[in-house]
Design an enzyme around this catalytic site. Structure first.
Site, PDB file in Angstrom:
ATOM      1  N   CYS A 161       0.799  -6.942 -10.346  1.00 16.20           N
ATOM      2  CA  CYS A 161       0.389  -7.088 -11.660  1.00 16.20           C
ATOM      3  C   CYS A 161       0.782  -6.464 -12.583  1.00 16.20           C
ATOM      4  CB  CYS A 161      -0.888  -6.325 -11.503  1.00 16.20           C
ATOM      5  SG  CYS A 161      -2.155  -7.506 -10.466  1.00 16.20           S
TER       6      CYS A 161
HETATM    7  C1  UDX Z   1      -2.850  -2.681 -10.545  1.00 14.94           C
HETATM    8  C2  UDX Z   1      -3.995  -2.345 -11.353  1.00 14.94           C
HETATM    9  O1  UDX Z   1      -4.558  -0.881 -11.138  1.00 14.94           O
HETATM   10  C3  UDX Z   1      -5.542  -2.874 -11.113  1.00 14.94           C
HETATM   11  O2  UDX Z   1      -6.554  -2.581 -11.824  1.00 14.94           O
HETATM   12  C4  UDX Z   1      -4.814  -4.520 -11.274  1.00 14.94           C
HETATM   13  O3  UDX Z   1      -6.075  -5.527 -11.288  1.00 14.94           O
HETATM   14  C5  UDX Z   1      -3.840  -4.734 -10.530  1.00 14.94           C
HETATM   15  O4  UDX Z   1      -2.917  -3.882 -10.717  1.00 14.94           O
HETATM   16  P1  UDX Z   1      -1.914  -2.006  -8.079  1.00 14.94           P
HETATM   17  O5  UDX Z   1      -0.875  -2.758  -8.733  1.00 14.94           O
HETATM   18  O6  UDX Z   1      -2.501  -2.403  -6.840  1.00 14.94           O
HETATM   19  O7  UDX Z   1      -3.150  -2.267  -9.322  1.00 14.94           O
HETATM   20  O8  UDX Z   1      -1.648  -0.721  -8.014  1.00 14.94           O
HETATM   21  P2  UDX Z   1      -1.958   0.781  -8.849  1.00 14.94           P
HETATM   22  O9  UDX Z   1      -2.468   1.663  -8.060  1.00 14.94           O
HETATM   23  O10 UDX Z   1      -2.301   0.225 -10.293  1.00 14.94           O
HETATM   24  O11 UDX Z   1      -0.395   1.245  -9.038  1.00 14.94           O
HETATM   25  C6  UDX Z   1       0.800   0.121  -9.893  1.00 14.94           C
HETATM   26  C7  UDX Z   1       2.098   0.832  -9.785  1.00 14.94           C
HETATM   27  O12 UDX Z   1       1.855   2.123 -10.601  1.00 14.94           O
HETATM   28  C8  UDX Z   1       2.511   1.460  -8.536  1.00 14.94           C
HETATM   29  O13 UDX Z   1       3.964   0.999  -8.306  1.00 14.94           O
HETATM   30  C9  UDX Z   1       2.315   2.722  -8.747  1.00 14.94           C
HETATM   31  O14 UDX Z   1       3.402   3.569  -7.850  1.00 14.94           O
HETATM   32  C10 UDX Z   1       2.471   3.303 -10.164  1.00 14.94           C
HETATM   33  N1  UDX Z   1       1.870   4.371 -10.814  1.00 14.94           N
HETATM   34  C11 UDX Z   1       0.365   4.454 -10.427  1.00 14.94           C
HETATM   35  C12 UDX Z   1       2.484   5.528 -10.987  1.00 14.94           C
HETATM   36  O15 UDX Z   1       3.756   5.479 -11.127  1.00 14.94           O
HETATM   37  N2  UDX Z   1       1.677   6.655 -11.428  1.00 14.94           N
HETATM   38  C13 UDX Z   1       0.543   6.646 -11.618  1.00 14.94           C
HETATM   39  O16 UDX Z   1      -0.097   7.948 -11.970  1.00 14.94           O
HETATM   40  C14 UDX Z   1      -0.125   5.417 -10.899  1.00 14.94           C
END
Ligand code: UDX
Length: 444
Positions: A272
Site C-alpha cells: 500500500c
Molecule cells: C498499511 C496501512 O497501515 C493500512 O491502513 C493500509 O490500508 C494498507 O497499508 P500495511 O502495509 O499492511 O498497512 O502495513 P503497516 O503496518 O502500515 O506497515 C507498512 C510499512 O511501514 C512496513 O514496511 C513497516 O515495516 C513500516 N513501518 C511501520 C515502519 O517502518 N515504522 C513504523 O513505525 C510502522
C-alpha cells in the site's frame, strides 16, 4: 440482514468477507481464479494472515460464507457488492484500473438482469474521481439504469494492516463513507451499524472524491511520519550517543503526535504505502500541483536503502566475497508478503557489490524465492543463516529474532557484526560483546 458479496479474494476481500460472515451476514466471495475458489471452499486461505484460517474454516462450515467463481452470480444473489479487486501500480507508478473496469462492467451486466435495487461499494484504493467517472459510468452503460435511482453507489476505503487485518476489520478507528447520494450513504451506514452494533466507530460521511482522497491522505500521512522519524534517525547516527528510540518515545507522549508509526528503521514497504504515495504524486501532478512534501517522503524512503548498504560497506571495508546474513525477508512481520519488501532492494544492492547472501524468513521464503531465485541462499533457521557470515542485517522484526542473544551471533558468525535495521535489540547488551550498529543510534 443484508446479503453481501465481495468481488476479489485478496487481503481486503477475504479478510472483510470472513468477518461479515462471522457476524451473521450471508456472504458470498467471488474470484475469477478457480484455484483460489477451490482453496477457499475448503477453508484454506490463499495467503497467510493471522486468525484468517480459523474464521474461514468456521464460516465455510456454517455456510455463512460461500466462495464462487464469477462476479455476475455474486451480484445477482446479494443486495450489496463490495468491489475489492486489486489496483496494482503501472510501471510509471500510476494506478492500473483494469480490474475495476472489468468488475464495474460485469456488475452493470448483472444489474441489467436484477429487479431489486443494489448497493455497489468500491473498497479498492482508486484515484479521486474513479468511482464517479469510471465505476458509475460503466454500471449505468451496461445496465441501462440510473445511479441513485435504480442502484446505489459508495466509496468506502479500508485501512487494514497486513498481519492485523482481522483485528483492524473488527476495530477500525473510523469508517469513511463517500456517497453518490444520501440513500446510498444511509444504506451503507446501516450495514455498518448492523455489523458493529454498540461499538460502531465514528462514521465520516462525505462525497465520493473526498472519500477516495481520504485513503491516499491517510497512507501518505503515515508514510510521512515514518520517513520523518527515519530522517531524525539518520541525524542521530551522526551524533555520538544520540538515540532515536528515546526521541520517538518522547515525541509519542505529545498527544498531538501519538506514539504510533514512529518506529525508525529501514523504511516502509508493502502493497500500500509505496503504491499509494507514488500514485498521490502522479495524480496531484496531473492536477497541476507538485506535492513537494509527499515527494520528500518518498525520496527519504528510497534513501534509507542506500544508507543501510553504506553501513555494511563501512563496517566491512569491502563487500566483495563477503557473506551477509539477512534476517527477515517479508515487508513486515506476521505476513509472507514480499511486495515492495525492503529486503529485495537491500539484497540487490549488496549483490551488485559482490556480496554473497544467505537469508532466512519464518514465512516468506517461498515468495522470496520467486523474486530472488538462485541469486541468494536460503537458510532453514536464524542460526543456520548466521553461520559463517561476516555481517548480519536484521531486516524484518519477527518475534523469533527478538530472542537471539549476542552469543548466537558470536558463536555462529565468522565476524560478529550486526546491523539492527529495526531496533529490536538492547544496545547495552549487544555493544558490550560484539560490533552492534543500529538505525538511529550514534555510535559512542
Ligand atoms: C498499511 C496501512 O497501515 C493500512 O491502513 C493500509 O490500508 C494498507 O497499508 P500495511 O502495509 O499492511 O498497512 O502495513 P503497516 O503496518 O502500515 O506497515 C507498512 C510499512 O511501514 C512496513 O514496511 C513497516 O515495516 C513500516 N513501518 C511501520 C515502519 O517502518 N515504522 C513504523 O513505525 C510502522
Amino acid at each position: 440482514m443484508y446479503k453481501i458479496s465481495f468481488i476479489g479474494m485478496g487481503y481486503v476481500g477475504l479478510c472483510t468477507a470472513v468477518c461479515f460472515a462471522d457476524k451473521g451476514f450471508k456472504t458470498i466471495i467471488s474470484s475469477k481464479d478457480p484455484e483460489k475458489v477451490k482453496m477457499v471452499k475448503k477453508g484454506k486461505p490463499p495467503f497467510y494472515e493471522p486468525l484468517l484460517e480459523e474464521l474461514l474454516e468456521k464460516t465455510i462450515k456454517t455456510k455463512k460464507l460461500e466462495a464462487i467463481v464469477g462476479r455476475k452470480k455474486a451480484v445477482l444473489k446479494t443486495d450489496i457488492s463490495f468491489i475489492a479487486v486489486g489496483t496494482p501500480p503501472n510501471s510509471d507508478g500510476s494506478v492500473n484500473l483494469k480490474f475495476i473496469k472489468e468488475t464495474s462492467k460485469e456488475i452493470g451486466q448483472a444489474l441489467k438482469e436484477k429487479k431489486n435495487s443494489h448497493l455497489v461499494v468500491v473498497k479498492s484504493t482508486v484515484p479521486p474521481g474513479t468511482t464517479e467517472k469510471l465505476v458509475k459510468k460503466n454500471i449505468e452503460r451496461q445496465s441501462g439504469k440510473i445511479c441513485g435511482e435504480h442502484f446505489l453507489l459508495c466509496f468506502n476505503p479500508e485501512f487494514l494492516r497486513e498481519g492485523n487485518a482481522i483485528y483492524d476489520t473488527l476495530h477500525p478507528d473510523y469508517i469513511a463513507i463517500g456517497e453518490h447520494d444520501k440513500k446510498s450513504g444511509d444504506t451503507l451506514e446501516q450495514v455498518y451499524k448492523q455489523f458493529y452494533g454498540e461499538i460502531t466507530p465514528p462514521i465520516i460521511r462525505t462525497n465520493l472524491p473526498t472519500a477516495e482522497l481520504i485513503k491516499y491522505a491517510n497512507n501518505a500521512f503515515l508514510a510521512t511520519k515514518i520517513s520523518f522519524i527515519n530522517t531524525f534517525a539518520n541525524i542521530c547516527e551522526r551524533i555520538p550517543g544520540a538515540d532515536i528510540k528515546k526521541v520517538a518515545e518522547a515525541l509519542g507522549k505529545d498527544h498531538r503526535i501519538n506514539p504510533h508509526f514512529l518506529n525508525a528503521g529501514l523504511g516502509w514497504g508493502g502493497s500500500c504505502f509505496p503504491k499509494d504515495v507514488k500514485a498521490s504524486i502522479i495524480f496531484s501532478k496531473k492536477l497541476g500541483y507538485n506535492p513537494i512534501l509527499v515527494q520528500a517522503t518518498y525520496k527519504a524512503n528510497q534513501a534509507q536503502i542506500q544508507f543501510t548498504t553504506q553501513k555494511v560497506e563501512k563496517a566491512l571495508k569491502t563487500l566483495k566475497g563477503k557473506k551477509i546474513a539477512i534476517l527477515g525477508l517479508s515487508f513486515k512481520p506476521d505476513t509472507d508478503d514480499m511486495r515492495e519488501a525492503r529486503s529485495i532492494e537491500i539484497m540487490k544492492k549488496l549483490l551488485k557489490k559482490g556480496a554473497k547472501i544467505t537469508a532466512y524468513d519464518p514465512m516468506a521464503t517461498s515468495n522470496a524465492k520467486a523474486i530472488m531465485k538462485e541469486k541468494i541462499n536460503y537458510a532453514s533457521s536464524a542460526i543456520d543463516c548466521l553461520k559463517g557470515a561476516d555481517c548480519a542485517i536484521l531486516v524484518t522484526e519477527w518475534e523469533e529474532f527478538k530472542k537471539l542473544k549476542p552469543e548466537d551471533f558470536i558463536q555462529n558468525m565468522r565476524k560478529p557484526i550486526l546491523i539492527d535495521g529495526r531496533r529490536i535489540y538492547d544496545p547495552k547488551k549487544f555493544s558490550k560483546k560484539m560490533r552492534y550498529i543500529a538505525i538511529g543510534l550514534g555510535e559512542s
